[in-house]
Design an enzyme around this catalytic site. Sequence first.
Site, PDB file in Angstrom:
ATOM      1  CG  ASP B  99      -9.147  28.893  19.500  1.00 25.48           C
ATOM      2  OD1 ASP B  99      -9.796  28.750  20.427  1.00 25.48           O
ATOM      3  OD2 ASP B  99      -8.882  28.065  18.434  1.00 25.48           O
ATOM      4  CG  ASP B 101      -8.041  24.013  22.102  1.00 22.44           C
ATOM      5  OD1 ASP B 101      -8.144  23.103  23.233  1.00 22.44           O
ATOM      6  OD2 ASP B 101      -8.201  23.682  20.898  1.00 22.44           O
ATOM      7  CG  ASP B 276      -4.413  28.368  16.571  1.00 26.41           C
ATOM      8  OD1 ASP B 276      -3.593  29.194  16.204  1.00 26.41           O
ATOM      9  OD2 ASP B 276      -5.171  27.545  16.530  1.00 26.41           O
TER      10      ASP B 276
END
Lengths: 453, 325
Positions: B99, B101, B276
């Site tokens: 992930d 972000d 993450d």
Amino acid sequence: MIIMVSVAFINPLSDEGKMIVRELGEFDGVLSENDDLMSIVTESRSQEISDDSFIPRSYFDLALKRIEWYAKKKNDRNFDHKQYDFLFNPDINKFDVIAFFLLCQAIGVKYGPNSRESRVLVESQGKLIENRLGKLSKIERNVLVTNILNSLLSSAHIKWTFFEDLISSKKLKLHELILDSGEIILDKDDFLERFSHKIQGRKPEKMYEALIGDRIKELVMIKMVMQNTENYILQVGERSNREIEPNPILLELADKISDVLLASVQTFGQGSGGYGGSVKASALNPKAFPPCVKKVMEGMKSGGRNDAIIMFLTPFISYARLYPAVFSENITKQISDVDPTLAIIQNEILPLIFGAAERCSPPLFEDQPQDKVNLNAKLGFGMHQNPELKNEGETTWYTPMSCEKVKIHLPSLCKPDETCKKIGNPLSYYNRKIWVVKKESKAESAAEEDKKD
Amino acid sequence: MVKIEYLTPASPEERKRYYREEWNIKQVPEYIIHSIQEREFGFDHVGRGPNDRYKVFRTPDLLKRFLKVRTPFAAYCSVAFYDKPRRRDRWTKAELVFDVDAKDIPVRTCECEGVCEICLNEAREIVLGIIDTLKADLGLKNIHVVYSGRGYHIRVLDNDVMSVNSDVRSQIVKYLVGADVPENEYSLDFEKVSYEHFVIPFGYPNVFTKRVKYAILHLTENSELDEVNKKLLKDVLKHRQLIELDNWGMFKNKIGPQRYRKVIKGIASINMSLVDAKVSIDLKRILRLPSSLHSMVSMKCTEVKNIETFDPFDDAVPKFVYERK
Ligand code: SF4
Ligand SMILES: [Zn+2]
């Protein structure tokens, strides 16, 4: 090329090793005195024989000596390798293999693969291999390792996922291996073929020797034998669950193994990382805190405040103060076992944690008073506002997070320094460092004294 | 071109329009559709996080009906496969996911509060780097990218890695992002040789070199690295065109070897936040369903066909946004 040393001396789980065990047949006679064994021991080159107790008399004795060697080497500052020289004498091979299998079976039957006994056996096997290889010539060593590796690996092209278990248990680290298109590069020609054209201004051969060479091959080989040992213990354990009565000799051996380990803890203090002296509970010394703990102690300015204080700091501070040896002793305790009136909790531990919580912005408990309950729960006192003896045991006393976990859940905390390279848990950092710090401050105060004169 | 001020929440009316007029079951990627019975679905109906979980759809048609009727605030689907997804029981395997972000990138050149074109593009560059390593080093092939509304999800479905546990996944993350400074001293028979990471053009040192290069080229005067003071940061910025040209040796000389070590150590440590990691090690995580609406920002969570050319402001903006006044 003639190999002098048997493959089974390094990898007892090899076909050669299994053959030796099969030849022995039943385990009867493992307790009786064995003249052949004793003469090999006494004729080992630098073997100490002044005391009868140094000499194993049976397979059973030899198995225990193997464990004793490792436990003492790790914990005893006065460890004398001459008492165990026979373990490195290739002539002992046949006996050694059988001792190895006895150990695996005893531990598998009684303790299973996740026990401390199992861990010690697996580690000791790794160390034995290292030391045995160290006594060979470079050529011998290389041939032997390559041979064993070839029998352990099914093809020349090994996918890294083949080592899933080793990577998972951190016996091997992904970044220590050279990977290309999903394969682990071990072989020299393979290496040269893939990378030579990319290497500039340096000799590819030399780079191979440095980066992979015998070192990584040995590493992989040793770790595989260790993993296979663990798997074998697991198998034995599973099988014994289905079978009727375990052999009483194995059960007796299992008890003796625990005794040996216990003795080494009591006499020398286990897990002190070779510094001697056991890790005892004593007043906290913030100078020995690892970087991550220091950071939380200063208060967290941004995200992760709750986790940092409750999940990370609380277990660390409480164990560091009350039960720093938790990982080496591996005994589950409650706080009241070490702090029966909870005086230390109230007067030393909670103030430190609350202090750190207050230094956060915004201060943690002003913002979220309900989190005090979580903190209390992590100490083992259930979901209540304050620690009280009557509630103890409703929850478990959380053990400190490993470095790995810190890196994932609170990456901003981990700022590793030199000491961090040698440990896997912030608590181990503390246990190591406290000794160094003590020495330094002694030196400092001595210097102070000097000045006064 | 849509501007950033369009990143405002979607109204319930807009949600309805989106699911009834614009959304199409064909936008749900094939790798989800064909394992639909083995996955857990979750929904957020009011905007407070997914609390309608443990949903299972036997056919794509049932999922289609649900979305058209309920027009949820957000829709999620598990990365895990179960024999009994309704109880999250009998886990069989899980996609390996990363992930990225945009909001959480540790070094970014924009100073925006939330997410903007600049940091979204930087997130895209990071994704490209990770995919490259997944393929070249780890030999993985079945890799999909999804624009999440605020960044990217990389989803890997190679069977070899779908069964690995959290410990292995965490090591994969560290390898991909360059979170460990590689060894630089090696012992040969009778000598020690030292190879800096940048002279080794393969394996992990090579990955690490690329990540450090990326970071150095994206540092700003306001970046913070541990033990790197303002003066050192300034010097790094001053000489960084050397890195751009891959003149690492010269760069190191200009900075000084001790200080160079500090810089790369600092970078290794922030690299851990490139993705993450909690998402990657979670074997039961639910992720935004590709094709669903990210109502907080009025963007579509979209399967990315070509990451090289993908532009969220072209490819992930629902029609209703263009019609807003
Ligand atoms: S390596 Fe471990 S002890 Fe060191 S800072 Fe990181 S988490 Fe703390
Ligand atoms: Zn931005």
